[in-house]
Design a protein around this motif. Structure first.
Motif, PDB file in Angstrom:
ATOM      1  N   ALA A  97       0.775  -1.069  -0.062  1.00 23.05           N
ATOM      2  CA  ALA A  97       0.096   0.215  -0.068  1.00 23.05           C
ATOM      3  C   ALA A  97       0.860   1.304   0.024  1.00 23.05           C
ATOM      4  N   LEU A  98       0.664   2.115  -0.985  1.00 24.75           N
ATOM      5  CA  LEU A  98       1.292   3.450  -0.941  1.00 24.75           C
ATOM      6  C   LEU A  98       0.634   4.400   0.007  1.00 24.75           C
ATOM      7  N   PHE A  99      -0.850   4.407   0.088  1.00 25.70           N
ATOM      8  CA  PHE A  99      -1.810   5.287   0.749  1.00 25.70           C
ATOM      9  C   PHE A  99      -2.909   4.507   0.838  1.00 25.70           C
ATOM     10  N   GLN A 100      -3.714   5.130   1.981  1.00 23.31           N
ATOM     11  CA  GLN A 100      -5.097   4.874   2.217  1.00 23.31           C
ATOM     12  C   GLN A 100      -5.731   6.374   2.555  1.00 23.31           C
ATOM     13  N   VAL A 101      -7.051   6.519   2.140  1.00 22.36           N
ATOM     14  CA  VAL A 101      -7.658   7.642   2.388  1.00 22.36           C
ATOM     15  C   VAL A 101      -8.761   7.351   3.438  1.00 22.36           C
ATOM     16  N   PHE A 102      -9.152   8.255   4.061  1.00 26.17           N
ATOM     17  CA  PHE A 102     -10.374   8.060   5.197  1.00 26.17           C
ATOM     18  C   PHE A 102     -11.013   9.483   5.103  1.00 26.17           C
ATOM     19  N   PRO A 103     -12.206   9.526   4.228  1.00 25.38           N
ATOM     20  CA  PRO A 103     -13.004  10.534   4.203  1.00 25.38           C
ATOM     21  C   PRO A 103     -13.981  10.589   5.169  1.00 25.38           C
ATOM     22  N   ASP A 104     -14.885  11.759   5.290  1.00 31.95           N
ATOM     23  CA  ASP A 104     -15.664  11.952   6.361  1.00 31.95           C
ATOM     24  C   ASP A 104     -16.613  11.132   6.258  1.00 31.95           C
ATOM     25  N   PRO A 105     -17.272  10.442   7.359  1.00 32.54           N
ATOM     26  CA  PRO A 105     -18.258   9.473   7.252  1.00 32.54           C
ATOM     27  C   PRO A 105     -19.484   9.991   6.689  1.00 32.54           C
ATOM     28  N   ALA A 106     -19.785  11.323   6.856  1.00 36.10           N
ATOM     29  CA  ALA A 106     -20.939  11.903   6.448  1.00 36.10           C
ATOM     30  C   ALA A 106     -21.109  12.403   4.938  1.00 36.10           C
ATOM     31  N   LEU A 107     -19.859  12.254   4.234  1.00 36.01           N
ATOM     32  CA  LEU A 107     -19.752  12.777   2.998  1.00 36.01           C
ATOM     33  C   LEU A 107     -20.971  12.380   2.021  1.00 36.01           C
ATOM     34  N   ILE A 108     -21.051  13.941   1.323  1.00 32.59           N
ATOM     35  CA  ILE A 108     -22.140  14.115   0.301  1.00 32.59           C
ATOM     36  C   ILE A 108     -21.879  15.104  -0.600  1.00 32.59           C
ATOM     37  N   ALA A 109     -22.538  15.137  -1.669  1.00 31.27           N
ATOM     38  CA  ALA A 109     -21.966  16.080  -2.843  1.00 31.27           C
ATOM     39  C   ALA A 109     -22.778  17.461  -2.278  1.00 31.27           C
ATOM     40  N   GLY A 110     -22.006  18.659  -2.941  1.00 36.66           N
ATOM     41  CA  GLY A 110     -22.398  19.936  -2.834  1.00 36.66           C
ATOM     42  C   GLY A 110     -22.018  20.863  -1.541  1.00 36.66           C
ATOM     43  N   ALA A 111     -21.194  20.015  -0.616  1.00 32.75           N
ATOM     44  CA  ALA A 111     -20.623  20.586   0.495  1.00 32.75           C
ATOM     45  C   ALA A 111     -19.283  20.191   0.689  1.00 32.75           C
ATOM     46  N   GLN A 112     -18.475  20.885   1.193  1.00 31.06           N
ATOM     47  CA  GLN A 112     -17.138  20.848   1.623  1.00 31.06           C
ATOM     48  C   GLN A 112     -17.113  19.903   2.826  1.00 31.06           C
ATOM     49  N   TYR A 113     -15.973  18.604   2.746  1.00 28.64           N
ATOM     50  CA  TYR A 113     -15.931  17.542   3.900  1.00 28.64           C
ATOM     51  C   TYR A 113     -14.412  17.402   3.735  1.00 28.64           C
ATOM     52  N   GLY A 114     -14.077  16.874   5.100  1.00 26.70           N
ATOM     53  CA  GLY A 114     -12.650  16.629   5.286  1.00 26.70           C
ATOM     54  C   GLY A 114     -12.117  15.238   4.721  1.00 26.70           C
ATOM     55  N   TYR A 115     -10.989  14.859   4.396  1.00 26.82           N
ATOM     56  CA  TYR A 115     -10.026  13.656   3.989  1.00 26.82           C
ATOM     57  C   TYR A 115      -9.003  13.700   4.509  1.00 26.82           C
ATOM     58  N   MET A 116      -8.699  12.553   4.876  1.00 25.15           N
ATOM     59  CA  MET A 116      -7.363  12.362   5.620  1.00 25.15           C
ATOM     60  C   MET A 116      -6.644  11.181   4.933  1.00 25.15           C
ATOM     61  N   ILE A 117      -5.515  11.417   4.240  1.00 22.13           N
ATOM     62  CA  ILE A 117      -4.735  10.447   3.629  1.00 22.13           C
ATOM     63  C   ILE A 117      -3.554  10.209   4.422  1.00 22.13           C
ATOM     64  N   HIS A 118      -3.539   8.792   4.623  1.00 17.00           N
ATOM     65  CA  HIS A 118      -2.117   8.159   5.185  1.00 17.00           C
ATOM     66  C   HIS A 118      -1.252   7.619   4.263  1.00 17.00           C
ATOM     67  N   PHE A 119      -0.017   8.119   3.993  1.00 21.22           N
ATOM     68  CA  PHE A 119       0.950   7.932   3.059  1.00 21.22           C
ATOM     69  C   PHE A 119       1.977   6.989   3.847  1.00 21.22           C
ATOM     70  N   THR A 120       2.399   5.940   3.193  1.00 18.11           N
ATOM     71  CA  THR A 120       3.353   5.023   4.013  1.00 18.11           C
ATOM     72  C   THR A 120       4.813   5.111   3.643  1.00 18.11           C
ATOM     73  N   GLN A 121       5.057   5.865   2.420  1.00 18.02           N
ATOM     74  CA  GLN A 121       6.615   6.046   2.289  1.00 18.02           C
ATOM     75  C   GLN A 121       7.239   7.120   2.805  1.00 18.02           C
TER      76      GLN A 121
END
Length: 337
Positions: A97-121
């Motif tokens: 795995a080069l990375f894994q992404v964790f989006p906001d659980p409440a993610l919907i279109a039309g609004a700003q939401y947070g994303y956390m990406i875990h990079f392994t390198q």
């Protein structure tokens, strides 16, 4: 002299024991003369067709060879797909795995939401380079930049590398989206998410923008949108009866002028502005305003626009600066009286 005369007579005789131009040969020559000769044009055309086939085969070979020898991260260069793909939050190369992404659980279109990406390198892989993210809708082929290039100068707080790369963005409409992560504008990896639509759509909230009038007194504008990010002016509004209202109605088929306001860095606000809109229940955007210059201003960003919505109903208005989706606003469009 007699010898020379005999020699000349011998030269004039036929070298064949029997006459060669007989009746049979005569008939063959006559038949041949009646046949239609083959035009040189057809010969040229045949050779041209052969040459064209050779060129096409060679081009296909070169194209396939280029695709083979331009692999990135041991994968073929990603192509836009208009087919459904399974949701995938991890990107692997040779099982790692080069990375894994964790989006906001409440993610919907039309609004700003947070994303956390875990990079392994290790951090050296990213130090001094820029990370950006592009999104591709796998149903209609919409392409949009969701994260403009961000230069990496230090690890995630409390970590030795980019274990927690945090960003925030929105999507113009729902569906299956592929997100391509670029490192220095070169493909690094991708992930696929299913973005839902809010059900039902609700109109965006309003907020006040204070200002000092020519009378020296404090006044306010009423904007619809996201405070501190993006909005356009809809009030205060004086109706035909002389009543002062906070909000001016948006009428279907009626063109009106609207002042847009943007808040952000100069880099974020550089580029042409385009305003797209889609009606609830669809994923087809229509172009309702476009300018080739950016809305940047030394204090804040404001741009006058002229917009018209063709039908009544709930509409999501997406504001793009360059190819970056800057923000989305949902409005209620009233029917004509």
């Amino acid at each position: 002299m007699n010898k020379h005369k005999q020699w000349e007579e011998l030269l004039g005789q036929s070298p064949f024991m029997q006459p060669r131009f007989n009746e049979r040969l005569k008939k063959e020559i006559i038949c041949k003369s009646k046949e239609k000769p083959v035009s040189k044009f057809y010969g040229y055309r045949f050779r041209a067709i052969i040459a064209l086939i050779i060129i096409c085969v060679g081009t296909l070979f070169i194209t396939d060879s280029a695709a083979i020898f331009t692999k990135r991260n041991d994968e073929l260069a990603p192509r836009i797909s208009f087919q459904t793909e399974a949701v995938r939050t991890e990107y692997k190369v040779k099982g790692k795995a080069l990375f894994q992404v964790f989006p906001d659980p409440a993610l919907i279109a039309g609004a700003q939401y947070g994303y956390m990406i875990h990079f392994t390198q290790p951090f050296e892989t990213f130090s001094g380079k820029s990370i950006s993210i592009r999104a591709y809708h796998l149903g209609v082929g919409k392409q949009v930049t969701v994260v403009a290039p961000v230069k990496i100068t230090e690890p995630s707080p409390g970590y030795k590398s980019l274990d927690r790369f945090v960003t925030r963005f929105g999507l113009p409409f729902g569906g299956t989206w592929r997100f391509e992560v670029d490192l220095n504008e070169r493909f690094y990896g991708d992930f696929v998410l299913k973005i839902k639509e809010p059900a039902p759509w609700t109109e965006s909230g309003t907020f006040d923008l204070p200002y000092e009038g020519v009378d020296g007194l404090s006044h306010k504008y009423v904007l619809i949108g996201e405070e501190g990010k993006v909005g356009f002016l809809i009030g205060p509004y004086q109706n035909e009866n002389g009543e002062l209202l906070d909000k001016q109605p948006i009428i279907a088929g009626k063109r009106n002028k609207y002042m847009w306001f943007f808040w952000g860095t100069k880099e974020e606000l550089t580029g042409g502005l385009s305003i797209m809109a889609l009606k609830e229940g669809t994923n087809r955007e229509i172009d309702i305003f476009r300018t080739f210059t950016g809305p940047w201003n030394t204090q804040d960003s404001r741009t006058p626009t002229s917009m018209v919505f063709p039908e009544e109903g709930m509409w999501r208005v997406n504001a793009y600066i360059g190819n970056l989706l800057f923000g989305s606003i949902t409005v209620q469009v009233q029917p004509q009286n």
